[in-house]
Design an enzyme around this catalytic site. Structure first.
Site, mmCIF file in Angstrom:
data_model
loop_
_atom_site.group_PDB
_atom_site.id
_atom_site.type_symbol
_atom_site.label_atom_id
_atom_site.label_comp_id
_atom_site.label_asym_id
_atom_site.label_seq_id
_atom_site.Cartn_x
_atom_site.Cartn_y
_atom_site.Cartn_z
ATOM 1 N N HIS A 65 114.733 59.268 17.924
ATOM 2 C CA HIS A 65 114.680 58.439 19.155
ATOM 3 C C HIS A 65 116.097 58.494 19.829
ATOM 4 C CE1 HIS A 65 116.403 55.701 16.084
ATOM 5 N NE2 HIS A 65 116.929 55.119 17.263
ATOM 6 N N CYS A 213 122.172 48.757 15.849
ATOM 7 C CA CYS A 213 122.218 50.288 15.781
ATOM 8 C C CYS A 213 122.696 50.904 16.953
ATOM 9 C CB CYS A 213 120.879 50.858 15.085
ATOM 10 S SG CYS A 213 119.557 50.843 16.403
#
Length: 692
Positions: A65, A213
């Protein structure tokens, strides 16, 4: 979420052997649907995100992603692999691959929807239904949230012929009696290990957690979901603050205050981390939060039982937060040094360019001005030039203190700033080496002081009064009386060596500096070479000015060479690379080496060796021609300040031509070697992988 994924974005027979092939195959579907504007540009962004941290998860899941300017609207593509693809998960290859594409400026609503998918990936019924469904339409509806896993499972069940219900194939598992499944689940929940030594409490054990993250789309929310599920199984209360791309809502201070323990599962700095000081804390990477949630909960309970708490002295520093637990001292040292360099460079750029502009307007005689009054006594344009020189010189004088201060900051957080700046100011005569030593010394002293346990009543004044005071005294004493003088002599010896460089020695140094500038295109080696050159400008001499010229010339080569290559042989490059090539002309001319990064990310094995060769040629020629430079930046715009400007440009053009020629040669060889011969009509169809 149904508008983000359709059946056209689902591949239930994903034929890919590597994660790069899988990402390309799914991304091509996005391009075909008009969701992604440029395939190669988007894949470069996916690869850059993958380089930060593998996106494979336990349970056979891969979630490549990124956020990218090449994405028109938030999009999901799903692929199912029969053989499995390695995405770096500890338990092996992934068979369920989700490619998540978010625009660079995705709004909160879209990112919240994507985070909901990340949480659903932790549901075993959801992943089981995706593995079982034979229909791309059903898979898209399941991922999009239009149907539940039970509905998808019902669609996946084959129709049973009349009378076949009573037949049981050989080897089939016996039917599970009604209610037995719930009993098994109940047993599994009870069997989660909880340390026996944790005493029973009148209420549940309460944990606050923070997950984050680098992208903030998937792992952040998956770790939160995993911790919440593990808490339900162990009878623990967990409240999670997800610091994702959609922003974050701070936990209620009352909730934090009432918590018995803290879990940080993060790969980027936790914002406002001081809120959680004074509590038992477990600090791990975000993937540990996904894969080992129950273990983390058990660990924080054990720490609470032993009375272990975390105070300001134990919190990771800004640099350590971005690292991983397994990193060694060498890696941490590099990060500490890069912390100082990154904060120093703006002072170098602003001060150096102001000095260069002053010289360009008023000539080198303005360097003799000692005060502002003397500057304006000249009464013409040289007054303004001298004023620019004075401002630039003042900004440049912060170079060593800022370097030392932020090295110490990288090691010990804010308490390291004061002794770092003090040590750096004392080390100005010792130059760049003095700044490095002062910063490391200040950080080490602060870390040592922080390890001293003090009464709770004194903790509030430690970072504000005690640590700055004591550490400044220690660092100042050592720099003035012990370390400073030897460092100054060493710096002077280095200066004399540079000043005496000539012939083959100068050329060899130019080659080494050129290779370093072009190896990682703005990375650590590039910054080391650049900082070495800039450090010499603090006490300029003929040798240090030659080094500065060679470093800047070599740093201009990579983007200029790739701009030239895309112009001469555009067919060897993608459309996105050709567009990047146009911008690379300006970036290279401005001494912005990072302009070559998109090309290196897409084809590192051909691009990086090529630009290194050109950089080495330019560095060697610049030193051989005796070119000098008084400005630390500026590219072709500071040519008036260059000694032997014509030969300097010749050196840059030669390196650019060498690099461009090598890139064209190597890419042309690739095109030839990967050409696929025509297959006769009767021949067997080649594997799909061969066409990738």
């Amino acid at each position: 979420m149904s508008d983000m994924i359709t059946a056209d974005l689902v591949d239930l027979d994903l034929a890919a052997a590597t994660k790069e092939e899988a990402a390309r195959s799914l991304a091509e579907r996005m391009v075909a649907r008009g969701r992604v504007t440029d395939l190669d540009g988007f894949l470069a962004d996916v690869a850059a995100r993958e380089a930060q941290m593998p996106t494979g998860l336990d349970g056979g899941i891969g979630i490549p992603h990124c956020r990218s300017a090449q994405v028109r609207e938030p999009t999901l593509a799903f692929g199912r692999s029969a053989s499995g693809i390695d995405f770096g998960a500890p338990d092996g290859p992934a068979d369920l691959i989700f490619l998540i594409a978010a625009p660079a400026g995705a709004d909160d609503a879209h990112l919240t929807i994507l985070s909901a998918l990340a949480r659903r990936l932790m549901d075993p019924d959801f992943t089981a239904a995706l593995r079982a469904t034979p229909s791309a339409t059903t898979a898209a509806a399941l991922v999009g949230g239009d149907i539940e896993p039970s509905e998808a499972a019902a669609e996946a069940e084959p129709e049973v012929p009349a009378g076949a219900e009573t037949e049981s194939p050989a080897g089939a598992e016996p039917e599970v009696p009604a209610g037995a499944e719930a009993e098994v689940l109940s047993e599994a929940a009870v069997s989660v290990p909880v340390p026996a030594e944790v005493p029973a409490a009148p209420g549940p054990f309460r944990i606050v957690a923070v997950t984050s993250c680098p992208t903030g789309i998937a792992h952040t929310y998956m770790a939160a979901e995993s911790l919440e599920k593990a808490s339900r199984a162990t009878g623990v209360e967990v409240v999670v603050e997800t610091q994702g791309s959609a922003g974050f809502t701070r936990l209620d201070p009352a909730v934090v205050e009432a918590a018995d323990g803290v879990v940080f599962a993060h790969d980027v700095p936790v914002r406002d981390k001081e809120r959680f000081a004074g509590k038992p804390t477990v600090d791990v990477g975000v993937k540990a939060g996904i894969n080992r949630a129950a273990e983390l909960i058990a660990e924080v309970r054990e720490k609470a039982a032993r009375g272990e708490v975390t105070d300001a002295a134990d919190r990771p520093t800004p640099v350590e937060r971005g690292g991983r637990p397994e990193e060694g001292y060498g890696t941490k040292l590099r990060k500490w040094l890069m912390s100082g360099v990154s904060y120093m460079i703006p002072f170098v750029a602003a001060g150096g360019l102001l000095i260069a502009l002053g010289f360009a307007i008023g000539g080198y005689e303005i360097a003799g001005a000692k005060s502002v009054a003397e500057v304006f006594a000249w009464g013409d344009h040289t007054s303004w030039a001298a004023l620019l020189f004075q401002i630039g010189g003042l900004a440049f004088s912060f170079l060593i203190p800022v370097l030392a201060g932020y090295i110490a900051y990288g090691m010990a957080d804010r308490p390291g700033l004061v002794p770092g700046f003090v040590g750096g100011a004392i080390a100005i005569k010792a130059g760049f080496l003095g700044g490095l030593v002062a910063g490391l010394l200040a950080g080490a002293v602060v870390l040592a002081i922080q390890r001293v346990r003090v009464p709770a009543v004194l903790r509030g004044i430690m970072p504000v009064v005690v640590i700055p005071l004591v550490s400044s005294v220690i660092v100042g004493f050592l720099m003035f009386l012990v370390i400073g003088e030897p460092l100054a002599r060493l710096q002077q010896a280095l200066t004399d060596w540079l000043n005496g460089l000539s012939g083959a020695n100068a050329v060899i140094l130019g080659i080494v500096l050129g290779l370093m500038m072009c190896f990682d295109l703005g990375g650590p080696l590039n910054k080391v070479a650049y900082t070495f050159a800039v450090g010499g400008l603090a006490n300029p001499n003929d040798g240090s000015l030659k080094v500065m010229a060679a470093v800047m010339a070599a740093g201009m080569v990579p983007p200029l060479a790739l701009a030239l290559a895309t112009t001469v042989r555009g067919k060897l490059f993608t459309k996105a690379e050709r567009e990047n090539g146009k911008a690379a002309w300006v970036l290279g001319a401005s001494f912005i080496t990072e302009g070559a990064i998109p090309f290196a990310a897409a084809d590192p094995l051909r691009v990086i060796p090529s630009v290194m060769a050109g950089g080495a040629v330019t560095g060697a020629l610049s030193m051989a021609f005796g070119c000098t430079l008084r400005a630390p930046h500026g590219g072709i715009f500071v040519v008036p300040l260059i000694g032997n400007p014509v030969l300097y440009l010749v050196a840059i053009l030669a390196g650019t031509a060498v690099s461009a020629g090598l890139v064209i040669l190597l890419k042309g060889m690739r095109k030839t070697s990967t050409a696929i011969p025509a297959v006769p009509a009767a021949a067997e169809k080649p594997p799909v992988v061969a066409a990738v």
